[in-house]
Enzyme design. Structure first.
Site, PDB file in Angstrom:
ATOM      1  N   TYR A 147      -7.579  13.731  21.772  1.00 38.71           N
ATOM      2  CA  TYR A 147      -9.039  13.699  21.908  1.00 38.71           C
ATOM      3  C   TYR A 147      -9.651  12.706  20.924  1.00 38.71           C
ATOM      4  O   TYR A 147     -10.393  11.802  21.320  1.00 38.71           O
ATOM      5  CB  TYR A 147      -9.590  15.101  21.667  1.00 38.71           C
ATOM      6  CG  TYR A 147     -11.090  15.235  21.842  1.00 38.71           C
ATOM      7  CD1 TYR A 147     -11.663  15.260  23.108  1.00 38.71           C
ATOM      8  CD2 TYR A 147     -11.932  15.360  20.734  1.00 38.71           C
ATOM      9  CE1 TYR A 147     -13.040  15.402  23.272  1.00 38.71           C
ATOM     10  CE2 TYR A 147     -13.300  15.507  20.892  1.00 38.71           C
ATOM     11  CZ  TYR A 147     -13.852  15.523  22.160  1.00 38.71           C
ATOM     12  OH  TYR A 147     -15.213  15.666  22.313  1.00 38.71           O
ATOM     13  N   GLU A 149      -8.331  10.242  19.028  1.00 38.38           N
ATOM     14  CA  GLU A 149      -7.961   8.832  19.184  1.00 38.38           C
ATOM     15  C   GLU A 149      -8.393   8.293  20.539  1.00 38.38           C
ATOM     16  O   GLU A 149      -8.706   7.111  20.678  1.00 38.38           O
ATOM     17  CB  GLU A 149      -6.451   8.645  18.971  1.00 38.38           C
ATOM     18  CG  GLU A 149      -5.982   8.993  17.562  1.00 38.38           C
ATOM     19  CD  GLU A 149      -6.466   8.002  16.498  1.00 38.38           C
ATOM     20  OE1 GLU A 149      -7.269   7.109  16.776  1.00 38.38           O
ATOM     21  OE2 GLU A 149      -6.008   8.154  15.334  1.00 38.38           O
ATOM     22  N   GLY A 150      -8.398   9.166  21.560  1.00 40.68           N
ATOM     23  CA  GLY A 150      -8.915   8.748  22.867  1.00 40.68           C
ATOM     24  C   GLY A 150     -10.373   8.320  22.749  1.00 40.68           C
ATOM     25  O   GLY A 150     -10.783   7.265  23.266  1.00 40.68           O
ATOM     26  N   ASN A 192     -17.198  31.642  22.203  1.00 35.87           N
ATOM     27  CA  ASN A 192     -16.204  32.682  21.897  1.00 35.87           C
ATOM     28  C   ASN A 192     -16.838  33.853  21.161  1.00 35.87           C
ATOM     29  O   ASN A 192     -16.682  35.011  21.561  1.00 35.87           O
ATOM     30  CB  ASN A 192     -15.087  32.114  21.006  1.00 35.87           C
ATOM     31  CG  ASN A 192     -13.901  31.623  21.812  1.00 35.87           C
ATOM     32  OD1 ASN A 192     -13.978  31.489  23.040  1.00 35.87           O
ATOM     33  ND2 ASN A 192     -12.802  31.339  21.135  1.00 35.87           N
ATOM     34  N   PHE A 193     -17.552  33.563  20.070  1.00 32.57           N
ATOM     35  CA  PHE A 193     -18.111  34.638  19.239  1.00 32.57           C
ATOM     36  C   PHE A 193     -19.125  35.471  20.028  1.00 32.57           C
ATOM     37  O   PHE A 193     -19.136  36.697  19.951  1.00 32.57           O
ATOM     38  CB  PHE A 193     -18.775  34.057  17.972  1.00 32.57           C
ATOM     39  CG  PHE A 193     -17.793  33.600  16.908  1.00 32.57           C
ATOM     40  CD1 PHE A 193     -16.422  33.669  17.114  1.00 32.57           C
ATOM     41  CD2 PHE A 193     -18.264  33.100  15.693  1.00 32.57           C
ATOM     42  CE1 PHE A 193     -15.526  33.243  16.130  1.00 32.57           C
ATOM     43  CE2 PHE A 193     -17.377  32.677  14.698  1.00 32.57           C
ATOM     44  CZ  PHE A 193     -16.011  32.743  14.919  1.00 32.57           C
ATOM     45  N   GLY A 209     -12.423  31.206   7.518  1.00 36.60           N
ATOM     46  CA  GLY A 209     -13.817  31.072   7.939  1.00 36.60           C
ATOM     47  C   GLY A 209     -14.668  30.275   6.971  1.00 36.60           C
ATOM     48  O   GLY A 209     -15.891  30.231   7.100  1.00 36.60           O
TER      49      GLY A 209
END
Ligand code: NAD
Ligand code: UDP
Length: 313
Positions: A147, A149-150, A192-193, A209
């Site tokens: 991701y 470097e892309g 998610n949370f 965290g």
């Protein structure tokens, strides 16, 4: 009658892309949404499908496409670490071939083209906040590299098409953005949370965290994106767009618990490899060039996002 601007949005059925399509339609554009539905969904654009000024084309940007257009927003690329790591070779292909194909289209049509780049080009930054002039601290061979470097190589292609062929480019670096229409299974931290809290499940903190992120609400981001696209001739960026409010992931979890009133507990899981320890945008360039800054603070944005997930769960 004045001709409407024909605007291509790659990744237009995704989280950010679908909000962008809404905004462009509201502003009176003729919108062509190009998406292969890898992480996006027709549900995100369902309300636009009957509109004569909106077209959806199911297409993979790793393949060329021929369209007539005035502007191109290039957003196609999975953005969540969970999804971009499922098929990392394909992620790199999407970034690179997608950029090449869309730059080729811009070169042929004379369209202005915007690249949705990312704060990940800074990698695990050694300085905080990050300015556009910072060149980054990026691993070339890790699980996030497909991701990071892309996206970095895509920026290179944008600037080479600009220098070599005079393509009218705009490069924006987006920092963590959240809001309604994030997919339930997207895997990024805010969705998610909230989903875990609303289901009464454990809230999964990766590491202890203490790592930080800066969270931008989607409406602010889309306003910034249209300002980047319509910025003055000669301004190419790269320009950071994000909210400089910086929070630890633990503080984010506690805020979500407070706002949802959930009985969910925090659990601590392994920190992913190369997870950046800190991230905060320096937005002085966006303020100066675009007169842009975010207005939605974290608590307000979280409330809106929680209300969305309450509706769909
Ligand atoms: P998303 O996963 O919801 O949207 C990406 C869209 O691209 C999806 O609709 C997906 O189906 C489509 N897509 C993926 N590969 C494709 C391909 N090969 N051909 C055609 N379509 C393809 O993610 P998002 O959050 O909306 O991100 C949009 C863009 O913004 C991405 O380029 C991402 O890298 C960038 N960005 C987002 C954030 C953020 O916090 N949301 C931060 C930095 C950068
Ligand atoms: N994270 C977490 N729990 C989750 C999902 C993510 O603690 O369920 C952490 C992740 O390790 C990272 C931060 O939250 O430190 C932001 O992760 P995300 O995947 O949203 O985006 P990133 O900024 O890492 O691309």
């Amino acid at each position: 009658m004045m001709r409407r601007n024909r605007v291509v949005v790659t990744g237009g059925a995704g989280f950010l892309g679908s909000h962008l399509c809404d905004r462009l339609i509201a502003d009176g554009n003729d919108v062509i949404c190009v998406d292969n539905l890898f992480t996006g969904s027709k549900d995100n654009i369902r309300h636009l499908l009957g509109n004569p000024y909106f077209e959806f084309i199911r297409h993979d940007v790793t393949q060329p496409i021929f369209l007539e257009c005035d502007q191109i927003y290039n957003l196609a690329c999975p953005a969540s670490p969970l999804w971009y790591q499922k098929d990392p070779i394909y992620t790199t292909k999407t970034s690179l071939y997608g950029a090449l194909n869309m730059l080729g289209l811009a070169n042929r049509t004379g369209a202005r083209i915007l690249q949705a780049s990312t704060s990940e080009v800074y990698g695990d930054p050694e300085c905080n906040p990050q300015k556009e002039s910072y060149r980054g601290n990026v691993n070339t061979i890790g699980p996030r590299s497909c991701y990071d470097e892309g996206k970095r190589a895509a920026e290179t292609l944008f600037f080479d098409y600009h220098r070599q062929h005079g393509v009218d480019i705009k490069v924006m670096r987006i920092f963590n953005t959240y809001g309604p229409r994030m997919d339930i299974g997207d895997g990024r931290v805010v969705s998610n949370f909230i989903v875990q809290a609303l289901r009464g499940e454990d809230i999964t903190i990766y590491g202890d965290g203490s790592q930080t992120r800066s969270f931008c609400y989607v409406d602010d981001l889309i306003e910034g994106m249209t300002r980047v696209m319509n910025s003055r001739d000669g301004f190419t960026g790269p320009v950071n767009i994000g909210n400089p409010g910086e929070f630890t992931i633990r503080a984010l979890a506690e805020k979500v618990i407070e706002l949802t009133g959930t009985s969910s507990k925090l659990i601590f899981q392994e920190l992913p490899v190369d997870d950046p320890t800190q991230r905060r945008p320096d937005i002085s360039l966006a303020k100066e060039e675009l007169e842009w800054q975010p207005h939605v603070m974290l608590e307000e944005g979280l409330k809106k996002t929680i209300a969305y997930f309450e509706r769909i769960l």
